[in-house]
Design a protein around this motif. Structure first.
Motif, short mmCIF file in Angstrom:
data_model
loop_
_atom_site.label_atom_id
_atom_site.label_comp_id
_atom_site.label_asym_id
_atom_site.label_seq_id
_atom_site.Cartn_x
_atom_site.Cartn_y
_atom_site.Cartn_z
N ALA A 211 0.90 -1.12 0.00
CA ALA A 211 -0.04 0.18 0.02
C ALA A 211 0.82 1.31 -0.07
N GLN A 212 1.84 1.30 0.74
CA GLN A 212 2.89 2.46 0.81
C GLN A 212 3.44 2.76 -0.33
N LEU A 213 3.94 1.72 -1.33
CA LEU A 213 4.66 1.80 -2.39
C LEU A 213 3.77 2.22 -3.58
N GLN A 214 2.30 1.73 -3.35
CA GLN A 214 1.49 2.41 -4.53
C GLN A 214 1.26 3.80 -4.33
N THR A 215 1.13 4.07 -2.94
CA THR A 215 1.07 5.74 -2.74
C THR A 215 2.01 6.30 -3.12
N LEU A 216 3.40 5.86 -2.81
CA LEU A 216 4.53 6.77 -3.27
C LEU A 216 4.68 6.91 -4.68
N LEU A 217 4.36 5.73 -5.55
CA LEU A 217 4.56 5.81 -6.83
C LEU A 217 3.35 6.91 -7.50
N ARG A 218 2.29 6.81 -6.78
CA ARG A 218 1.15 7.62 -7.30
C ARG A 218 1.45 9.30 -6.86
N VAL A 219 2.04 9.45 -5.84
CA VAL A 219 2.32 10.84 -5.65
C VAL A 219 3.54 11.46 -6.08
N ALA A 220 4.62 10.63 -6.30
CA ALA A 220 6.03 10.90 -6.76
C ALA A 220 6.00 11.70 -7.85
N PRO A 221 7.13 12.32 -8.33
CA PRO A 221 7.20 12.89 -9.46
C PRO A 221 7.60 12.05 -10.53
N ARG A 222 7.03 12.15 -11.69
CA ARG A 222 7.04 11.26 -12.53
C ARG A 222 8.56 10.67 -12.79
N VAL A 223 9.44 11.45 -12.68
CA VAL A 223 10.82 11.16 -12.74
C VAL A 223 11.52 11.40 -11.49
N PHE A 224 11.92 10.21 -10.72
CA PHE A 224 12.83 10.21 -9.63
C PHE A 224 13.73 9.30 -9.53
N SER A 225 14.80 9.28 -8.94
CA SER A 225 16.11 8.45 -9.20
C SER A 225 15.72 6.99 -8.95
N HIS A 226 14.57 6.81 -7.78
CA HIS A 226 14.27 5.29 -7.55
C HIS A 226 13.08 4.81 -7.87
N ARG A 227 12.57 5.69 -8.93
CA ARG A 227 11.22 5.03 -9.25
C ARG A 227 11.21 3.49 -9.71
N GLN A 228 12.12 3.17 -10.62
CA GLN A 228 12.30 1.77 -11.38
C GLN A 228 12.33 0.85 -10.03
N ALA A 229 13.44 1.08 -9.06
CA ALA A 229 13.60 0.47 -7.83
C ALA A 229 12.28 0.30 -7.13
N ALA A 230 11.56 1.44 -6.86
CA ALA A 230 10.40 1.15 -6.18
C ALA A 230 9.37 0.15 -6.70
N GLN A 231 9.10 0.40 -8.35
CA GLN A 231 8.47 -0.57 -8.93
C GLN A 231 9.00 -1.73 -8.81
N VAL A 232 10.36 -2.25 -8.97
CA VAL A 232 10.69 -3.65 -8.79
C VAL A 232 10.48 -4.20 -7.47
#
Length: 284
Positions: A211-232
């Motif tokens: 749940a926290q990761l989904q919230t992070l990916l929803r509210v974070a800037p489109r480009v941030f350095s650990h977006r793909q790490a968060a997705q993995v």
């Protein structure tokens, strides 16, 4: 100790600040003492059982002696000794990159942060090249400490190192205390590291982390350095939480976002994870 000669006290001070055994050759270079006077100083310290020999090196007979001497050294004298040790070791550091971390430490103690930063980063690069993860993290921590303005690249590299080392206590403490990591620009990265450390350490359940990761990916800037790490991480966590459709959807979205560029290794990892978990298992 107070009854010893000035040269003997200087030798003891160098050993205390170096915090490791030192050869007589290095002691002579740091103290700039003639061989005869140095030998007499070492002998007097041996007679008082302050120091002992280990092969060609000398060191304190007990760690408490080193701590006691270290605490008695005045600030300016401490900085001068740090500078002399750094100057002595810098010659070997040029041919032995691993020694650069020690040089960087003493440059910090000498009050020369710019030079310390340069040597610390060189030590971190060398450690990374040989797979020395803990040594890289130590060098990056030093570089972060002497970087006056706070360098985001150093900050994020240190967090990645601590996460790789599974040093979750240090990582979470750094997430709380680092001014650079708590800045607006790095808020999303900070949130990612907190979630990753919480989940991998067992403090967060898969459902909570998901749940926290989904919230992070929803509210974070489109480009941030650990977006793909968060997705993995979300692919892994959603699988553990039993939400297999979410894991598949995230892996598919990662590949879609990479186009038309070459597929990143993180996207390939997520895809391979999904195939190995769901598709290959069904075919078997």
């Amino acid at each position: 100790f107070a009854g010893l000669s000035g040269q003997a006290r200087l030798v003891a001070g160098v050993l205390a600040i170096a915090a490791r055994p030192f050869s007589e050759y290095d002691l002579a270079a740091v103290t700039e003492t003639p061989p005869g006077e140095l030998a007499a100083a070492i002998q007097s310290l041996e007679e008082e059982h302050f120091i002992r020999r280990i092969g060609s090196n000398v060191t304190f007979t007990h760690e408490q002696y080193g701590r006691s001497v270290n605490g008695s050294i005045e600030g300016r004298e401490r900085a001068r000794i740090h500078e002399r040790i750094a100057a002595t070791l810098s010659g070997s550091a040029s041919s032995n990159p691993a020694a650069r971390y020690e040089v960087a430490l003493h440059l910090e103690g000498a009050g020369r942060p710019e030079e310390s930063l340069k040597e610390a980063l060189a030590a971190a690069d060398h450690a990374a090249s040989v797979g020395a993860l803990r040594e890289r993290a130590n060098a990056l921590a030093l570089a972060d400490r002497v970087s006056r303005s706070g360098d985001p690249a150093i900050t994020l590299a240190l967090c990645d190192s601590l996460l790789t080392l599974q040093d979750y206590v240090s990582l979470l403490h750094y997430c709380r205390t680092s001014e650079c990591l708590n800045s607006r620009d790095l808020k999303s990265d900070n949130d990612y590291f907190k979630i990753a450390a919480g989940y991998d350490s067992g403090a967060l359940s898969p459902i909570t982390a998901c749940a926290q990761l989904q919230t992070l990916l929803r509210v974070a800037p489109r480009v941030f350095s650990h977006r793909q790490a968060a997705q993995v991480l979300l692919v892994r966590v959603s699988d553990k939480a039993g939400d297999h459709s979410l894991a598949i959807a995230v892996a598919r979205a990662m590949r879609h976002d990479d186009r038309p560029r070459p597929i990143s290794y993180k996207s390939l990892f997520a895809t391979a994870f999904v195939f190995s978990k769901y598709y290959w298992a069904r075919r078997a």
